[in-house]
Write an enzyme that holds these catalytic residues in place. Structure first.
Site, PDB file in Angstrom:
ATOM      1  N   ARG A  49       0.848  -1.195   0.000  1.00 42.43           N
ATOM      2  CA  ARG A  49       0.000   0.000   0.000  1.00 42.43           C
ATOM      3  C   ARG A  49       0.883   1.245   0.000  1.00 42.43           C
ATOM      4  O   ARG A  49       2.095   1.145   0.121  1.00 42.43           O
ATOM      5  CB  ARG A  49      -0.928  -0.016   1.224  1.00 42.43           C
ATOM      6  CG  ARG A  49      -0.163  -0.368   2.489  1.00 42.43           C
ATOM      7  CD  ARG A  49      -0.610   0.291   3.711  1.00 42.43           C
ATOM      8  NE  ARG A  49      -0.490   1.721   3.626  1.00 42.43           N
ATOM      9  CZ  ARG A  49       0.654   2.389   3.804  1.00 42.43           C
ATOM     10  NH1 ARG A  49       1.789   1.773   4.040  1.00 42.43           N
ATOM     11  NH2 ARG A  49       0.675   3.706   3.724  1.00 42.43           N
ATOM     12  N   GLY A  50       0.196   2.413  -0.074  1.00 39.77           N
ATOM     13  CA  GLY A  50       0.947   3.661  -0.198  1.00 39.77           C
ATOM     14  C   GLY A  50       1.067   3.971  -1.683  1.00 39.77           C
ATOM     15  O   GLY A  50       1.409   3.079  -2.484  1.00 39.77           O
ATOM     16  N   ASP A 262      -2.001  10.975  -2.094  1.00 41.98           N
ATOM     17  CA  ASP A 262      -2.298   9.927  -3.074  1.00 41.98           C
ATOM     18  C   ASP A 262      -2.556  10.483  -4.463  1.00 41.98           C
ATOM     19  O   ASP A 262      -2.393   9.778  -5.463  1.00 41.98           O
ATOM     20  CB  ASP A 262      -3.509   9.102  -2.616  1.00 41.98           C
ATOM     21  CG  ASP A 262      -3.093   8.190  -1.488  1.00 41.98           C
ATOM     22  OD1 ASP A 262      -3.002   8.673  -0.342  1.00 41.98           O
ATOM     23  OD2 ASP A 262      -2.804   7.017  -1.751  1.00 41.98           O
TER      24      ASP A 262
HETATM   25  O1  MRU Z   1      -4.769   3.269   2.040  1.00 43.63           O
HETATM   26  P1  MRU Z   1      -3.288   3.479   2.048  1.00 43.63           P
HETATM   27  O2  MRU Z   1      -2.631   2.906   3.249  1.00 43.63           O
HETATM   28  O3  MRU Z   1      -2.636   3.038   0.767  1.00 43.63           O
HETATM   29  O4  MRU Z   1      -3.127   5.059   2.140  1.00 43.63           O
HETATM   30  C1  MRU Z   1      -1.842   5.597   2.079  1.00 43.63           C
HETATM   31  C2  MRU Z   1      -1.800   7.066   2.257  1.00 43.63           C
HETATM   32  O5  MRU Z   1      -2.805   7.732   2.381  1.00 43.63           O
HETATM   33  C3  MRU Z   1      -0.444   7.700   2.201  1.00 43.63           C
HETATM   34  O6  MRU Z   1      -0.388   8.837   2.994  1.00 43.63           O
HETATM   35  C4  MRU Z   1      -0.132   8.099   0.749  1.00 43.63           C
HETATM   36  O7  MRU Z   1      -0.337   7.024  -0.109  1.00 43.63           O
HETATM   37  C5  MRU Z   1       1.241   8.603   0.590  1.00 43.63           C
HETATM   38  S1  MRU Z   1       2.435   7.349   0.768  1.00 43.63           S
HETATM   39  C6  MRU Z   1       3.954   7.978   0.446  1.00 43.63           C
END
Ligand code: MRU
Length: 370
Positions: A49-50, A262
Site C-alpha cells: 500500500r501507499g 495519493d
Molecule cells: O490506504 P493506504 O494505506 O494506501 O493510504 C496511504 C496514504 O494515504 C499515504 O499517505 C499516501 O499514499 C502517501 S504514501 C507515500
C-alpha cells in the site's frame, strides 16, 4: 536502516516479493506475487500500500502479465525453435492486448492513488513504442524491455524519495514536535518514503525532534506501520488516537503537520488518507504549518481540482471491526471512504523531488513542472 517494502526477484520469469503489511507490527512476513491476480489481491487488501509503492508494484505486475503470453514459433523457421518476430502473425497484437487488459485490471484495484494508473500507462506506452521501434524483435525481448521499464520506475522512486528528504529537511526545526497521519514512509514507497523521508534526513543531519502519529482508523496505518517504521529507525514516536490531534494542538504541543498524498490536482488540492482534511483545518485554526510531501508521479495535472478526484470506498467491515474485535453492531449502516481532499488553501507547502511549492496554486504548480 530503512525497510525495503518490495523487490523483484529474478528475470522475466521472476516474481514480486513484498512485505505483507496486513500482518505488521505483530508479524514480519513476506509474500510472493507470481501472477497478476495475486498482485491485484495484495494491492486491494493493502498487503502492499501507499501511493508510490503500489505504482512500483503495478509496474512489475505488467511483467507478471506478460508471463502468460506463450511465445509462438516463427513459421519461417519451423523446426528450428525460433521465436516469432513481433511483426509476424499478430504476435505483438496478442501481447499488447494482454498487457492492456491486465494493466487496466491492476489500475482498477485502487482508484484514488494516481501513481498506480500512471505506472500502468507508462509501461503500456513503453511496450507499444518497443514494438514500433523493433518489429523484428521477439516476445522475450519485449518482456525484457517491460521489466527494464518496471526497474526504472523502482529506481526513480528510490531516487525521488532521497531528493524529497533533502528538499524538505529545511522545514524541520531543531527541537520541534511533528504530527503525521497514516504511513508515508519506506513501507509506502520503493525507497525511504516521502513525508518520513524528510524525518530520516533530519535525523541524519543531527536535528532533534519528536513525532506524534495518529493511529489512523480504520486500518491503523499510523499505529501499526508508521510507529513500527519510526521505531526501527530510532526516532522518538508517540501514537495518539485520531480524535486527540486537536487537543494537542490547542495545548501548543504540535509545531508542524507533515503527510503524504495519493493524488494532487492541478490547483494543489491533495487527496490523502481519510482524516488528513480534518488535520489541515485544525492546523489552520492553530496557525500550525501543514506540509504535503509527494513525488511528481502523485501529481495529476489533468485533474483540475480535488472535487474531481475519485475517492475509494472500502468495505464496511473495516469500520465494523477493529482487528478481529467487532466494534459496531451487525445491522448498523457504515460509511467508509478511504481518502479525503485537503484544499490547497490549507497547505503551507508541497514538497517534491524538485523542491517546494509554497502556497500552492495552479500557476506555481505549472511553473514547478515546466
Ligand atoms: O490506504 P493506504 O494505506 O494506501 O493510504 C496511504 C496514504 O494515504 C499515504 O499517505 C499516501 O499514499 C502517501 S504514501 C507515500
Amino acid at each position: 536502516m530503512v525497510v525495503r517494502t518490495l523487490k523483484w526477484i529474478g528475470g522475466i520469469e521472476g516474481f514480486l516479493e513484498i512485505i505483507d503489511q496486513r500482518k505488521l507490527p505483530g508479524e514480519y512476513k513476506t509474500l510472493r506475487c507470481t501472477n497478476v491476480q495475486q498482485l491485484y489481491d495484495a494491492i486491494k487488501t493493502l498487503a502492499v500500500r501507499g501511493a508510490p509503492a503500489i505504482g512500483v508494484a503495478g509496474g512489475f505486475g505488467a511483467v507478471l502479465a506478460l508471463k502468460k503470453v506463450p511465445a509462438k514459433a516463427s513459421p519461417a523457421s519451423a523446426g528450428k525453435l525460433k521465436q516469432a518476430r513481433l511483426a509476424e502473425d499478430g504476435e505483438s497484437r496478442r501481447a499488447l492486448a494482454v498487457l492492456k487488459r491486465d494493466c487496466e485490471y491492476l489500475a482498477s484495484s485502487r482508484p484514488t492513488a494516481v501513481n498506480l494508473r500512471w505506472a500502468m500507462e507508462r509501461i503500456e506506452k513503453c511496450a507499444k513504442s518497443f514494438v514500433g521501434r523493433n518489429p523484428s524483435a521477439n516476445l522475450t525481448q519485449m518482456r525484457k524491455a517491460v521489466l527494464a521499464e518496471a526497474n526504472a520506475i523502482f529506481d526513480e522512486d528510490v531516487e525521488m524519495c532521497l531528493k524529497i528528504g533533502q528538499n524538505g529537511v529545511r522545514f524541520i526545526k531543531n527541537g520541534s514536535t511533528i504530527l503525521t497521519h497514516c504511513n508515508a514512509g519506506a513501507l509506502a514507497t520503493a525507497g525511504q518514503g516521502t513525508a518520513l523521508s524528510v524525518l530520516y534526513e533530519a535525523k541524519k543531519r543531527g536535528k532533534r525532534f519528536k513525532v506524534y502519529v495518529d493511529e489512523t482508523r480504520p486500518l491503523l496505518q499510523g499505529s501499526r506501520l508508521t510507529a513500527w517504521e519510526l521505531k526501527q529507525a530510532g526516532i522518538d514516536v508517540t501514537v495518539i488516537c485520531d480524535n486527540m490531534a486537536g487537543a494537542l494542538m490547542s495545548e501548543g504541543k504540535i509545531d508542524m503537520v507533515i503527510t503524504g498524498a495519493d493524488r494532487i490536482a492541478a490547483n494543489g488540492d491533495a487527496a490523502n488518507k481519510i482524516g488528513t482534511y480534518s488535520l489541515s483545518v485544525l492546523a489552520k485554526e492553530h496557525h500550525i504549518p501543514f506540509y504535503i510531501v509527494a513525488p511528481s508521479s502523485t501529481f495529476d495535472l489533468k485533474t483540475k481540482t480535488g472535487n474531481n478526484i475519485p475517492i475509494e470506498q472500502r468495505p464496511a467491515d473495516e469500520v465494523r471491526f477493529c482487528g478481529s474485535k467487532q466494534v459496531a453492531p451487525d445491522e448498523v449502516k457504515i460509511y467508509n471512504p478511504a481518502f479525503d481532499v485537503t484544499p490547497a488553501k490549507n497547505i503551507t507547502a508541497i514538497i517534491t523531488e524538485r523542491g517546494a511549492i509554497e502556497g500552492p496554486s495552479v500557476k506555481k504548480i505549472a511553473r514547478h513542472f515546466a
